[in-house]
Design a protein around this motif. Structure first.
Motif, PDB file in Angstrom:
ATOM      1  N   LYS A  97      -3.771  -6.202  -9.083  1.00 14.50           N
ATOM      2  CA  LYS A  97      -2.358  -5.814  -9.102  1.00 14.50           C
ATOM      3  C   LYS A  97      -1.948  -5.128  -7.796  1.00 14.50           C
ATOM      4  O   LYS A  97      -0.923  -5.465  -7.214  1.00 14.50           O
ATOM      5  CB  LYS A  97      -2.087  -4.886 -10.295  1.00 14.50           C
ATOM      6  CG  LYS A  97      -0.643  -4.466 -10.436  1.00 14.50           C
ATOM      7  CD  LYS A  97      -0.442  -3.650 -11.701  1.00 14.50           C
ATOM      8  CE  LYS A  97       1.033  -3.438 -11.965  1.00 14.50           C
ATOM      9  NZ  LYS A  97       1.271  -2.896 -13.297  1.00 14.50           N
ATOM     10  N   VAL A  98      -2.756  -4.174  -7.347  1.00 12.68           N
ATOM     11  CA  VAL A  98      -2.371  -3.445  -6.134  1.00 12.68           C
ATOM     12  C   VAL A  98      -2.568  -4.286  -4.873  1.00 12.68           C
ATOM     13  O   VAL A  98      -1.745  -4.224  -3.959  1.00 12.68           O
ATOM     14  CB  VAL A  98      -3.076  -2.072  -6.013  1.00 12.68           C
ATOM     15  CG1 VAL A  98      -2.734  -1.193  -7.206  1.00 12.68           C
ATOM     16  CG2 VAL A  98      -4.560  -2.182  -5.828  1.00 12.68           C
ATOM     17  N   GLY A 100      -0.060  -5.724  -1.517  1.00  8.20           N
ATOM     18  CA  GLY A 100      -0.344  -5.230  -0.171  1.00  8.20           C
ATOM     19  C   GLY A 100      -0.988  -3.858  -0.100  1.00  8.20           C
ATOM     20  O   GLY A 100      -1.107  -3.284   0.982  1.00  8.20           O
ATOM     21  N   ARG A 101      -1.412  -3.320  -1.222  1.00  6.41           N
ATOM     22  CA  ARG A 101      -2.105  -2.037  -1.213  1.00  6.41           C
ATOM     23  C   ARG A 101      -3.604  -2.303  -1.193  1.00  6.41           C
ATOM     24  O   ARG A 101      -4.065  -3.431  -1.375  1.00  6.41           O
ATOM     25  CB  ARG A 101      -1.726  -1.194  -2.436  1.00  6.41           C
ATOM     26  CG  ARG A 101      -0.245  -0.876  -2.587  1.00  6.41           C
ATOM     27  CD  ARG A 101       0.430  -0.229  -1.377  1.00  6.41           C
ATOM     28  NE  ARG A 101       0.154   1.176  -1.198  1.00  6.41           N
ATOM     29  CZ  ARG A 101       0.974   2.162  -1.532  1.00  6.41           C
ATOM     30  NH1 ARG A 101       2.134   1.905  -2.097  1.00  6.41           N
ATOM     31  NH2 ARG A 101       0.629   3.409  -1.294  1.00  6.41           N
ATOM     32  N   GLU A 113      -6.827   2.847  -1.532  1.00  5.09           N
ATOM     33  CA  GLU A 113      -5.673   3.537  -2.104  1.00  5.09           C
ATOM     34  C   GLU A 113      -5.801   3.633  -3.629  1.00  5.09           C
ATOM     35  O   GLU A 113      -5.492   4.677  -4.216  1.00  5.09           O
ATOM     36  CB  GLU A 113      -4.370   2.829  -1.726  1.00  5.09           C
ATOM     37  CG  GLU A 113      -3.999   2.998  -0.266  1.00  5.09           C
ATOM     38  CD  GLU A 113      -2.796   2.167   0.125  1.00  5.09           C
ATOM     39  OE1 GLU A 113      -1.845   2.751   0.686  1.00  5.09           O
ATOM     40  OE2 GLU A 113      -2.803   0.942  -0.127  1.00  5.09           O
ATOM     41  N   LEU A 114      -6.266   2.561  -4.253  1.00  7.32           N
ATOM     42  CA  LEU A 114      -6.490   2.584  -5.697  1.00  7.32           C
ATOM     43  C   LEU A 114      -7.498   3.670  -6.052  1.00  7.32           C
ATOM     44  O   LEU A 114      -7.275   4.462  -6.971  1.00  7.32           O
ATOM     45  CB  LEU A 114      -6.989   1.215  -6.191  1.00  7.32           C
ATOM     46  CG  LEU A 114      -7.422   1.157  -7.657  1.00  7.32           C
ATOM     47  CD1 LEU A 114      -6.266   1.499  -8.593  1.00  7.32           C
ATOM     48  CD2 LEU A 114      -8.004  -0.212  -7.987  1.00  7.32           C
ATOM     49  N   HIS A 115      -8.577   3.740  -5.301  1.00  7.89           N
ATOM     50  CA  HIS A 115      -9.604   4.738  -5.576  1.00  7.89           C
ATOM     51  C   HIS A 115      -9.078   6.154  -5.334  1.00  7.89           C
ATOM     52  O   HIS A 115      -9.434   7.074  -6.076  1.00  7.89           O
ATOM     53  CB  HIS A 115     -10.853   4.467  -4.753  1.00  7.89           C
ATOM     54  CG  HIS A 115     -11.653   3.332  -5.310  1.00  7.89           C
ATOM     55  ND1 HIS A 115     -13.015   3.245  -5.199  1.00  7.89           N
ATOM     56  CD2 HIS A 115     -11.273   2.232  -6.011  1.00  7.89           C
ATOM     57  CE1 HIS A 115     -13.439   2.152  -5.805  1.00  7.89           C
ATOM     58  NE2 HIS A 115     -12.391   1.517  -6.289  1.00  7.89           N
ATOM     59  N   ARG A 116      -8.235   6.305  -4.345  1.00  9.49           N
ATOM     60  CA  ARG A 116      -7.648   7.629  -4.090  1.00  9.49           C
ATOM     61  C   ARG A 116      -6.830   8.091  -5.298  1.00  9.49           C
ATOM     62  O   ARG A 116      -6.895   9.249  -5.703  1.00  9.49           O
ATOM     63  CB  ARG A 116      -6.780   7.575  -2.835  1.00  9.49           C
ATOM     64  CG  ARG A 116      -6.258   8.920  -2.439  1.00  9.49           C
ATOM     65  CD  ARG A 116      -5.643   8.904  -1.065  1.00  9.49           C
ATOM     66  NE  ARG A 116      -4.992  10.177  -0.817  1.00  9.49           N
ATOM     67  CZ  ARG A 116      -3.996  10.350   0.011  1.00  9.49           C
ATOM     68  NH1 ARG A 116      -3.546   9.348   0.729  1.00  9.49           N
ATOM     69  NH2 ARG A 116      -3.441  11.533   0.157  1.00  9.49           N
ATOM     70  N   LEU A 134       1.652   2.634  -7.436  1.00 11.19           N
ATOM     71  CA  LEU A 134       0.990   2.179  -6.215  1.00 11.19           C
ATOM     72  C   LEU A 134       1.390   0.744  -5.905  1.00 11.19           C
ATOM     73  O   LEU A 134       1.775   0.424  -4.775  1.00 11.19           O
ATOM     74  CB  LEU A 134      -0.533   2.307  -6.373  1.00 11.19           C
ATOM     75  CG  LEU A 134      -1.378   1.955  -5.158  1.00 11.19           C
ATOM     76  CD1 LEU A 134      -1.103   2.899  -3.996  1.00 11.19           C
ATOM     77  CD2 LEU A 134      -2.861   1.988  -5.528  1.00 11.19           C
ATOM     78  N   ALA A 135       1.339  -0.106  -6.912  1.00  8.82           N
ATOM     79  CA  ALA A 135       1.687  -1.519  -6.728  1.00  8.82           C
ATOM     80  C   ALA A 135       3.161  -1.699  -6.369  1.00  8.82           C
ATOM     81  O   ALA A 135       3.515  -2.638  -5.655  1.00  8.82           O
ATOM     82  CB  ALA A 135       1.360  -2.308  -7.994  1.00  8.82           C
TER      83      ALA A 135
END
Length: 121
Positions: free
Chosen positions: A26-27, A31-32, A36-39, A108-109
């Motif tokens: 999804k993220v 373009g993420r 960033e997901l882990h953050r 985020l997404a």
């Protein structure tokens, strides 16, 4: 908001490892990055990179995942609707925590700035 007992049980038994690839897809589609997901996950749970990977390998349920987490003291600032539920009104604590994570991934997404997602942290 009241969720059903069956819904809450389903959330508790779902594994983090089964949902994580969907979060990542999804993220990344928007373009993420994985970092960033882990953050976002680290902010909510207090887990570090190694712990996240270990929990995925262990295939822990969301119940175990959040039992081991140190929920961020600002998690209560996460508000809004995700999957048809207003997260701040969910009464079951575990279901609310899972929806907090869903909401952060959604933000985020959608391209929100990291400082907004992390509630100013």
């Amino acid at each position: 908001m009241n969720t059903t007992k069956a819904h809450n049980e389903r959330m508790a038994k779902m594994t983090f490892a089964s949902v994580y690839p969907h979060y990542l897809t999804k993220v990344e589609k928007k373009g993420r990055t994985r970092e960033e997901l882990h953050r976002v996950i680290m902010w909510l749970t207090g887990f570090d990179e190694t712990k996240i990977q270990n929990l995925i390998k262990e295939k822990v349920t969301f119940e175990t995942f959040f039992q081991r987490a140190s929920l961020n003291p600002n998690a209560h600032l996460i508000t809004g609707v995700i999957c048809g539920y207003r997260v701040e009104d969910i009464e079951n604590p575990l279901t609310q925590r899972v929806r907090y994570l869903d909401k952060l991934v959604d933000e985020l997404a959608k391209g929100k700035k990291m400082e907004k997602i992390l509630r100013g942290s």
